[in-house]
Scaffold this active site. Sequence first.
Site, PDB file in Angstrom:
ATOM      1  N   ARG A 230      67.241  34.200  48.336  1.00 42.16           N
ATOM      2  CA  ARG A 230      66.088  33.655  47.605  1.00 42.16           C
ATOM      3  C   ARG A 230      65.810  34.483  46.363  1.00 42.16           C
ATOM      4  O   ARG A 230      65.449  33.955  45.314  1.00 42.16           O
ATOM      5  CB  ARG A 230      64.853  33.589  48.516  1.00 42.16           C
ATOM      6  CG  ARG A 230      63.691  32.866  47.843  1.00 42.16           C
ATOM      7  CD  ARG A 230      62.539  32.634  48.791  1.00 42.16           C
ATOM      8  NE  ARG A 230      61.965  33.886  49.256  1.00 42.16           N
ATOM      9  CZ  ARG A 230      61.059  33.979  50.231  1.00 42.16           C
ATOM     10  NH1 ARG A 230      60.647  32.879  50.846  1.00 42.16           N
ATOM     11  NH2 ARG A 230      60.577  35.149  50.599  1.00 42.16           N
TER      12      ARG A 230
ATOM     13  N   LYS B 286      59.899  33.350  43.514  1.00 50.62           N
ATOM     14  CA  LYS B 286      58.900  34.358  43.897  1.00 50.62           C
ATOM     15  C   LYS B 286      58.749  35.294  42.706  1.00 50.62           C
ATOM     16  O   LYS B 286      59.430  36.317  42.590  1.00 50.62           O
ATOM     17  CB  LYS B 286      59.373  35.086  45.159  1.00 50.62           C
ATOM     18  CG  LYS B 286      58.232  35.723  45.940  1.00 50.62           C
ATOM     19  CD  LYS B 286      58.629  35.967  47.373  1.00 50.62           C
ATOM     20  CE  LYS B 286      57.640  36.866  48.098  1.00 50.62           C
ATOM     21  NZ  LYS B 286      56.264  36.385  48.121  1.00 50.62           N
TER      22      LYS B 286
ATOM     23  N   GLU C 177      50.534  24.552  49.223  1.00 44.64           N
ATOM     24  CA  GLU C 177      50.615  25.761  50.058  1.00 44.64           C
ATOM     25  C   GLU C 177      49.466  26.715  49.737  1.00 44.64           C
ATOM     26  O   GLU C 177      48.661  26.455  48.853  1.00 44.64           O
ATOM     27  CB  GLU C 177      51.958  26.460  49.871  1.00 44.64           C
ATOM     28  CG  GLU C 177      52.190  27.023  48.484  1.00 44.64           C
ATOM     29  CD  GLU C 177      53.442  27.886  48.390  1.00 44.64           C
ATOM     30  OE1 GLU C 177      53.839  28.508  49.379  1.00 44.64           O
ATOM     31  OE2 GLU C 177      54.014  27.951  47.287  1.00 44.64           O
TER      32      GLU C 177
HETATM   33  N1  PLP Z   1      54.498  30.891  49.931  1.00 45.45           N
HETATM   34  C1  PLP Z   1      54.174  31.893  49.103  1.00 45.45           C
HETATM   35  C2  PLP Z   1      53.496  31.569  47.836  1.00 45.45           C
HETATM   36  C3  PLP Z   1      54.472  33.221  49.479  1.00 45.45           C
HETATM   37  O1  PLP Z   1      54.148  34.233  48.677  1.00 45.45           O
HETATM   38  C4  PLP Z   1      55.098  33.458  50.703  1.00 45.45           C
HETATM   39  C5  PLP Z   1      55.440  34.826  51.105  1.00 45.45           C
HETATM   40  O2  PLP Z   1      56.493  35.308  50.869  1.00 45.45           O
HETATM   41  C6  PLP Z   1      55.433  32.374  51.519  1.00 45.45           C
HETATM   42  C7  PLP Z   1      55.114  31.101  51.105  1.00 45.45           C
HETATM   43  C8  PLP Z   1      56.130  32.583  52.813  1.00 45.45           C
HETATM   44  O3  PLP Z   1      57.486  32.880  52.626  1.00 45.45           O
HETATM   45  P1  PLP Z   1      58.263  33.754  53.680  1.00 45.45           P
HETATM   46  O4  PLP Z   1      58.107  33.095  54.983  1.00 45.45           O
HETATM   47  O5  PLP Z   1      59.677  33.728  53.216  1.00 45.45           O
HETATM   48  O6  PLP Z   1      57.662  35.109  53.642  1.00 45.45           O
HETATM   49  C1  COI Z   2      55.032  37.913  51.840  1.00 42.91           C
HETATM   50  O1  COI Z   2      54.639  37.308  52.835  1.00 42.91           O
HETATM   51  O2  COI Z   2      56.021  38.652  51.881  1.00 42.91           O
HETATM   52  C2  COI Z   2      54.363  37.800  50.563  1.00 42.91           C
HETATM   53  O3  COI Z   2      54.958  38.147  49.576  1.00 42.91           O
HETATM   54  C3  COI Z   2      53.003  37.308  50.488  1.00 42.91           C
HETATM   55  C4  COI Z   2      52.147  38.218  49.677  1.00 42.91           C
HETATM   56  C5  COI Z   2      50.948  37.449  49.289  1.00 42.91           C
HETATM   57  C6  COI Z   2      51.799  39.474  50.398  1.00 42.91           C
END
Ligand code: PLP
Ligand code: COI
Length: 341
Positions: free
Chosen positions: A85, A186, A222
Amino acid sequence: MAKTHPEDLDWNKLGFKYHDLPYRWVDEFKDGKWQGGHLTQDSSITFNEAAEELHYGQEVFEGLKAYRRKDGGINLFRPEQNAKRMANSAKRLLMEPYPEDEFIKAVKEVVKANQDFVPPYGSGGTLYIRPFMMGMQPIVGVSPSETYQFRIYATPVGAYIKGLKPMPYEVSDYDRAAPAGTGQAKTAGNYASSLMPSLIAKKNGFADALYLDPKEHKYIDEFGGANFFGITKDGQFQTPKSDSILPSITKHSILKIAEELGLNPIETKIPIDDVDRFVEAGAMGTAAVISPVGSLTYQGKKHAFGDETKVGPITQKLYDTLFGIQVGDLEDKYNWIVKLN
Ligand code: PLP
Ligand code: COI
């Protein structure tokens, strides 16, 4: 900043905070190649005042965790997905992707070097790992940097939201990302734009803001730091399908778990006007894990999901299964775990 020592920490009350641990990883991209990274004790970064990332936001980051097992060993959860990612985020911002195998090697090195800071099994704490990359070149016109710095720091954390207590959320009038914008990457800018809506939601007494799709403002997108899910009255797991959300690694894992639990999971457009179809709801992400959502308030009207004082049975089961796999208590059927020792 003063370095943190393990004896300074109360593992059961960590919160979600930065601690300056002994080691982090650093690598540089210059003269057309990554130089080969190494651990460093220096938590400071020196930039030129005109550095690309400071003005034009050429930055991408990741978040993953290291988990202490009952036998004292350490697990990583799907780090190759974070490596992928991050490479995709980097490409969207015209940055030089960090080699995925180097990414995983570097994550392991950082965790090993700071292993005394991986919270004990049973404390509820984990070691949060934050890889990030930024454009370093001094540039005045808007164009991509030719030099980058890649870093990984780690910090021990507890719950990001309130653990397994259902919390109220507010549907924001603001957007975090644009249609056909950077929502799937991200990158720092998405989070900068979420600061004000999040503060407004908190001032209004909510845990955080939930965003709608930025094109029509009709469908759930989200949260600022986690994907959304809901459980329908007939027990189906639903999560938004959208081009402007982050492809969550937790979500993709939960979709598998939900299938196994017979929840017939789907990714689908979820109209905000039809949110009462859910009897349970939650936020899912690395930091959030599974955080129950007790209610959503939209245009001043509150929509509660079942008994908003108690975590619902399906949300609890999803949490127990996911966290059970992550800490090594449950069988790792899908080969998600990378053991460090
Ligand atoms: N959506 C956003 C905007 C996020 O910052 C995160 C955190 O990383 C997620 C979703 C969840 O992603 P993940 O499950 O890969 O941590
Ligand atoms: C994560 O879950 O890793 C994120 O980056 C979310 C952040 C808002 C702490």
